[in-house]
Design a protein around this motif. Structure first.
Motif, PDB file in Angstrom:
ATOM      1  N   PHE A 239       0.730  -1.337  -0.143  1.00 54.58           N
ATOM      2  CA  PHE A 239       0.054   0.106   0.070  1.00 54.58           C
ATOM      3  C   PHE A 239       1.105   1.105   0.036  1.00 54.58           C
ATOM      4  O   PHE A 239       1.978   1.110   0.685  1.00 54.58           O
ATOM      5  CB  PHE A 239      -0.991   0.021   1.106  1.00 54.58           C
ATOM      6  CG  PHE A 239      -1.687  -1.122   1.347  1.00 54.58           C
ATOM      7  CD1 PHE A 239      -3.102  -1.343   0.620  1.00 54.58           C
ATOM      8  CD2 PHE A 239      -1.234  -2.415   2.249  1.00 54.58           C
ATOM      9  CE1 PHE A 239      -3.589  -2.769   0.811  1.00 54.58           C
ATOM     10  CE2 PHE A 239      -1.870  -3.585   2.289  1.00 54.58           C
ATOM     11  CZ  PHE A 239      -3.126  -3.576   1.694  1.00 54.58           C
ATOM     12  N   ALA A 240       0.398   2.254  -0.529  1.00 56.50           N
ATOM     13  CA  ALA A 240       1.200   3.604  -0.634  1.00 56.50           C
ATOM     14  C   ALA A 240       0.105   4.645  -0.760  1.00 56.50           C
ATOM     15  O   ALA A 240      -0.964   4.671  -0.944  1.00 56.50           O
ATOM     16  CB  ALA A 240       1.882   3.601  -2.146  1.00 56.50           C
ATOM     17  N   PHE A 241       0.583   5.959  -0.349  1.00 55.81           N
ATOM     18  CA  PHE A 241      -0.374   7.120  -0.173  1.00 55.81           C
ATOM     19  C   PHE A 241       0.290   8.367  -0.940  1.00 55.81           C
ATOM     20  O   PHE A 241       1.315   8.489  -0.892  1.00 55.81           O
ATOM     21  CB  PHE A 241      -0.472   7.381   1.277  1.00 55.81           C
ATOM     22  CG  PHE A 241      -1.357   8.323   1.570  1.00 55.81           C
ATOM     23  CD1 PHE A 241      -2.794   8.181   1.613  1.00 55.81           C
ATOM     24  CD2 PHE A 241      -1.266   9.829   1.850  1.00 55.81           C
ATOM     25  CE1 PHE A 241      -3.685   8.938   1.992  1.00 55.81           C
ATOM     26  CE2 PHE A 241      -2.125  10.739   2.182  1.00 55.81           C
ATOM     27  CZ  PHE A 241      -3.560  10.219   2.367  1.00 55.81           C
ATOM     28  N   TYR A 242      -0.583   8.722  -1.887  1.00 55.91           N
ATOM     29  CA  TYR A 242      -0.148  10.008  -2.631  1.00 55.91           C
ATOM     30  C   TYR A 242      -0.743  11.195  -1.950  1.00 55.91           C
ATOM     31  O   TYR A 242      -1.867  11.466  -2.054  1.00 55.91           O
ATOM     32  CB  TYR A 242      -0.690   9.901  -4.131  1.00 55.91           C
ATOM     33  CG  TYR A 242      -0.092  10.930  -5.032  1.00 55.91           C
ATOM     34  CD1 TYR A 242       1.017  11.837  -4.725  1.00 55.91           C
ATOM     35  CD2 TYR A 242      -0.740  11.294  -6.290  1.00 55.91           C
ATOM     36  CE1 TYR A 242       1.401  12.732  -5.520  1.00 55.91           C
ATOM     37  CE2 TYR A 242      -0.592  12.510  -6.825  1.00 55.91           C
ATOM     38  CZ  TYR A 242       0.721  12.969  -6.591  1.00 55.91           C
ATOM     39  OH  TYR A 242       0.803  14.180  -7.645  1.00 55.91           O
ATOM     40  N   SER A 243       0.110  11.983  -1.296  1.00 55.83           N
ATOM     41  CA  SER A 243      -0.528  13.180  -0.531  1.00 55.83           C
ATOM     42  C   SER A 243      -0.145  14.522  -0.997  1.00 55.83           C
ATOM     43  O   SER A 243       0.125  14.453  -2.422  1.00 55.83           O
ATOM     44  CB  SER A 243       0.369  13.107   0.773  1.00 55.83           C
ATOM     45  OG  SER A 243      -0.305  13.951   1.720  1.00 55.83           O
TER      46      SER A 243
ATOM     47  N   ILE B 297       5.212  17.395 -12.714  1.00 62.68           N
ATOM     48  CA  ILE B 297       4.536  16.543 -11.597  1.00 62.68           C
ATOM     49  C   ILE B 297       4.342  14.941 -12.070  1.00 62.68           C
ATOM     50  O   ILE B 297       4.683  14.293 -11.395  1.00 62.68           O
ATOM     51  CB  ILE B 297       3.196  17.296 -11.732  1.00 62.68           C
ATOM     52  CG1 ILE B 297       3.212  18.744 -10.952  1.00 62.68           C
ATOM     53  CG2 ILE B 297       2.106  16.291 -10.985  1.00 62.68           C
ATOM     54  CD1 ILE B 297       1.978  19.421 -10.765  1.00 62.68           C
ATOM     55  N   PRO B 298       3.694  14.830 -13.417  1.00 64.15           N
ATOM     56  CA  PRO B 298       3.647  13.598 -13.703  1.00 64.15           C
ATOM     57  C   PRO B 298       5.101  12.517 -13.669  1.00 64.15           C
ATOM     58  O   PRO B 298       5.128  11.206 -13.581  1.00 64.15           O
ATOM     59  CB  PRO B 298       2.780  13.464 -15.035  1.00 64.15           C
ATOM     60  CG  PRO B 298       3.091  14.854 -15.584  1.00 64.15           C
ATOM     61  CD  PRO B 298       3.380  15.694 -14.336  1.00 64.15           C
ATOM     62  N   GLU B 299       6.052  13.370 -14.463  1.00 58.20           N
ATOM     63  CA  GLU B 299       7.426  12.585 -14.363  1.00 58.20           C
ATOM     64  C   GLU B 299       7.906  12.193 -13.009  1.00 58.20           C
ATOM     65  O   GLU B 299       8.336  10.886 -12.959  1.00 58.20           O
ATOM     66  CB  GLU B 299       8.242  13.595 -15.205  1.00 58.20           C
ATOM     67  CG  GLU B 299       7.881  13.710 -16.628  1.00 58.20           C
ATOM     68  CD  GLU B 299       9.058  14.809 -17.067  1.00 58.20           C
ATOM     69  OE1 GLU B 299       9.775  15.474 -16.439  1.00 58.20           O
ATOM     70  OE2 GLU B 299       8.864  15.124 -18.478  1.00 58.20           O
ATOM     71  N   ASN B 300       7.690  13.094 -12.062  1.00 62.38           N
ATOM     72  CA  ASN B 300       8.188  12.721 -10.588  1.00 62.38           C
ATOM     73  C   ASN B 300       7.318  11.622  -9.902  1.00 62.38           C
ATOM     74  O   ASN B 300       7.745  10.787  -9.348  1.00 62.38           O
ATOM     75  CB  ASN B 300       8.166  14.110 -10.043  1.00 62.38           C
ATOM     76  CG  ASN B 300       9.163  15.102 -10.304  1.00 62.38           C
ATOM     77  OD1 ASN B 300      10.135  14.819 -10.959  1.00 62.38           O
ATOM     78  ND2 ASN B 300       9.110  16.121  -9.630  1.00 62.38           N
ATOM     79  N   LEU B 301       6.097  11.809 -10.225  1.00 58.61           N
ATOM     80  CA  LEU B 301       4.885  10.858  -9.784  1.00 58.61           C
ATOM     81  C   LEU B 301       5.535   9.519 -10.453  1.00 58.61           C
ATOM     82  O   LEU B 301       5.343   8.455  -9.743  1.00 58.61           O
ATOM     83  CB  LEU B 301       3.687  11.178 -10.116  1.00 58.61           C
ATOM     84  CG  LEU B 301       2.551  10.469  -9.410  1.00 58.61           C
ATOM     85  CD1 LEU B 301       2.466  10.006  -8.148  1.00 58.61           C
ATOM     86  CD2 LEU B 301       1.153  10.824  -9.864  1.00 58.61           C
ATOM     87  N   ALA B 302       5.637   9.499 -11.545  1.00 54.60           N
ATOM     88  CA  ALA B 302       5.976   8.122 -12.255  1.00 54.60           C
ATOM     89  C   ALA B 302       7.228   7.568 -11.703  1.00 54.60           C
ATOM     90  O   ALA B 302       7.334   6.233 -11.731  1.00 54.60           O
ATOM     91  CB  ALA B 302       6.098   8.459 -13.864  1.00 54.60           C
TER      92      ALA B 302
ATOM     93  N   VAL C 290      -2.249   9.951 -10.438  1.00 52.70           N
ATOM     94  CA  VAL C 290      -1.837   8.567 -10.431  1.00 52.70           C
ATOM     95  C   VAL C 290      -2.063   7.786 -11.704  1.00 52.70           C
ATOM     96  O   VAL C 290      -1.170   6.980 -12.529  1.00 52.70           O
ATOM     97  CB  VAL C 290      -2.197   7.864  -9.241  1.00 52.70           C
ATOM     98  CG1 VAL C 290      -1.828   6.282  -9.059  1.00 52.70           C
ATOM     99  CG2 VAL C 290      -1.644   8.445  -7.822  1.00 52.70           C
ATOM    100  N   MET C 291      -3.385   7.987 -12.108  1.00 48.19           N
ATOM    101  CA  MET C 291      -3.608   6.981 -13.329  1.00 48.19           C
ATOM    102  C   MET C 291      -3.158   7.379 -14.564  1.00 48.19           C
ATOM    103  O   MET C 291      -2.804   6.576 -15.415  1.00 48.19           O
ATOM    104  CB  MET C 291      -5.320   6.993 -13.559  1.00 48.19           C
ATOM    105  CG  MET C 291      -6.012   6.264 -12.232  1.00 48.19           C
ATOM    106  SD  MET C 291      -7.681   6.452 -12.089  1.00 48.19           S
ATOM    107  CE  MET C 291      -8.326   5.356 -13.626  1.00 48.19           C
ATOM    108  N   GLN C 292      -2.984   8.590 -14.731  1.00 46.13           N
ATOM    109  CA  GLN C 292      -2.092   9.254 -16.041  1.00 46.13           C
ATOM    110  C   GLN C 292      -0.478   8.964 -15.774  1.00 46.13           C
ATOM    111  O   GLN C 292      -0.323   8.303 -17.023  1.00 46.13           O
ATOM    112  CB  GLN C 292      -2.313  10.644 -15.749  1.00 46.13           C
ATOM    113  CG  GLN C 292      -3.548  11.354 -16.016  1.00 46.13           C
ATOM    114  CD  GLN C 292      -3.659  12.770 -15.996  1.00 46.13           C
ATOM    115  OE1 GLN C 292      -3.103  13.349 -15.321  1.00 46.13           O
ATOM    116  NE2 GLN C 292      -4.628  13.558 -16.690  1.00 46.13           N
ATOM    117  N   ALA C 293      -0.056   8.812 -14.863  1.00 45.27           N
ATOM    118  CA  ALA C 293       1.524   8.396 -14.544  1.00 45.27           C
ATOM    119  C   ALA C 293       1.326   7.002 -14.891  1.00 45.27           C
ATOM    120  O   ALA C 293       2.431   6.314 -15.750  1.00 45.27           O
ATOM    121  CB  ALA C 293       1.826   8.722 -13.190  1.00 45.27           C
ATOM    122  N   CYS C 294       0.475   5.884 -14.694  1.00 33.67           N
ATOM    123  CA  CYS C 294       0.493   4.687 -14.883  1.00 33.67           C
ATOM    124  C   CYS C 294       0.266   4.395 -16.338  1.00 33.67           C
ATOM    125  O   CYS C 294       1.068   3.452 -16.856  1.00 33.67           O
ATOM    126  CB  CYS C 294      -0.730   3.749 -13.946  1.00 33.67           C
ATOM    127  SG  CYS C 294      -0.568   3.642 -12.234  1.00 33.67           S
ATOM    128  N   ALA C 295      -0.675   5.222 -17.030  1.00 32.96           N
ATOM    129  CA  ALA C 295      -0.807   4.904 -18.322  1.00 32.96           C
ATOM    130  C   ALA C 295       0.480   5.289 -19.188  1.00 32.96           C
ATOM    131  O   ALA C 295       1.031   4.728 -20.119  1.00 32.96           O
ATOM    132  CB  ALA C 295      -1.880   6.095 -18.788  1.00 32.96           C
TER     133      ALA C 295
END
Length: 418
Positions: free
Chosen positions: A148-152, A196-201, A224-229
């Protein structure tokens, strides 16, 4: 013009503005109340709906003004000839403006645990942040996940609730002897949208898989879902995602419907109105604060994790979730996976017990159900966004599968989660 201090005291009902002691159209009392609540998103609108429902249930007439009536010069609230305020106390500017004033005030917001530091005795109703996170966490456990993880988000004076939710997650996973995996990212500003999405990915790549990610809001869950894509990670087989707020718009903006925990915002509004009503009409004390439990989990495709062992099936399901609404067919899915349709059907039958075509059809049908229940689109638009070739075809499908038309289905189920 009467002043805010021009009050009358009735031994039966307490302190009441003089002009409010009159009857109004058969009602016992009439009050002028301002709702300093943001009505643009679901959160604020649902609270306002709760206030309105409470007012309709009483014989007390409220003349209600909204935040928009004051927002350009909200400081003029101090000179307003009114009786009470229900305000968003996640906004420090409103808090500073209203504390110590003459008007009865009730605060509403997402933070409660540290209220002693900033509420200064004002009645307050808030979300139960630990319960929100616990509900999301237990949902992911029920899906069979063990990581489990948390994106805050970086907590500030405007979002104390974010810190409370992050702390609640850390306590839950620590108690279960899991590693505390938290990423705060950076605030969402247009100039930073590439970063943002680069760091999140980069963070998501480091997580053990499969993993369930709880996002502090639906907006963050969408990131999160955009980064997963972008990483080619399958949602929810490799990364299951759940947000908080249950905002239908956030779900519609995703190719894959978003799971979310619904806050008890309607109940928050009703309780806040009840608190203010008591302050206006009674000498009885008002509870200093009250938390409201979540309404529940609206479980959608983003978190419905089912362990899959076949990489072909996992890759195909990921492609279907992304593009089924665009009318893709089984051969296109097979081309994406890199095998023949016959081979892919064999893998699907062995792993799931049905064909690729049936998987595409089921996804389109579920998507149309979600959109009909949300009630935000026309029927022709629902058909288009679900991947049906025409509205007439969607009607025929609903008649065959459910014995009713899409209109009848919506009337039966609107407002209920799948």
């Amino acid at each position: 013009m009467p002043k805010l201090t021009d009050l009358a005291v009735d031994p039966q009902v307490g302190v009441i503005p003089k002009r409010c002691r009159r009857a109004c159209h058969g009602l016992t009392q009439s009050f002028r109340v301002v709702l300093l609540l943001k009505a643009k998103g679901r959160y604020g609108r649902s609270i306002i709906e709760g206030v309105c429902d409470y007012v309709k249930s009483t014989r007390c007439g409220w003349e209600v003004l909204l935040e928009e009536d004051f927002r350009s010069h909200v400081e003029c609230i101090s000179d307003w000839d009114g009786d009470g305020v229900i305000a968003d106390f996640d906004d420090p500017e409103l808090l500073d403006l209203l504390v110590g004033g003459h008007l009865p005030v009730v605060g509403v917001g997402g933070s409660y645990q540290s209220n002693a530091a900033y509420l200064k005795g004002i009645p307050y109703v808030a979300s139960d942040n630990p319960a929100l996170v616990r509900m999301a966490y237990e949902h992911l456990i029920d899906m069979g996940l063990s990581h489990f993880a948390f994106y805050s988000i970086v907590p500030t004076s405007h979002n104390r609730w974010a810190g409370e939710r992050e702390k609640a997650f850390s306590c839950l996973v620590t108690a279960d002897r899991h590693e505390v995996l938290v990423y705060r990212g950076i605030p969402t500003f247009a100039p930073d949208w590439t970063t943002i999405p680069e760091n999140l990915a980069d963070w998501i790549k480091t997580l053990p898989k499969p993993v369930g990610i709880i996002a502090v809001t639906d907006s963050r869950a969408r990131q999160v879902m955009q980064a997963c894509a972008s990483l080619g990670l399958s949602v929810p087989e490799e990364v299951a995602v759940i947000g908080i707020d249950d905002d239908p718009l956030m779900s519609l903006l995703n190719r894959i419907p978003l799971s979310s925990v619904a806050q008890g915002t309607h109940e928050m509004g009703r309780i806040a109105a009840q608190m203010l009503h008591r302050r206006l009409t009674s000498t009885l004390p008002v509870a200093p604060h009250q938390t409201v439990l979540p309404e529940g989990v609206n479980a959608q495709a983003s978190s419905l994790h089912k362990p899959l062992h076949d990489p072909y099936v996992m890759r195909a399901k990921h492609f279907i979730r992304q593009f089924a609404a665009q009318g893709i067919r089984a051969p296109q899915v097979a081309d994406y996976v890199g095998v023949t349709r016959t081979t892919l059907d064999a893998h699907f039958l062995r792993e799931l017990g049905h064909t690729v075509h049936e998987e595409i059809f089921s996804f389109k049908l579920r998507q149309s159900q979600i959109l009909l229940k949300a009630g935000m689109l026309s029927y022709s638009k629902v058909a288009q966004c679900s991947g049906f070739t025409s509205l007439q075809y969607m009607y025929a499908v609903y008649k065959r599968e459910f014995g009713c038309t899409p209109v009848e289905y919506q009337m039966r189920h609107q407002g209920n989660s799948l």
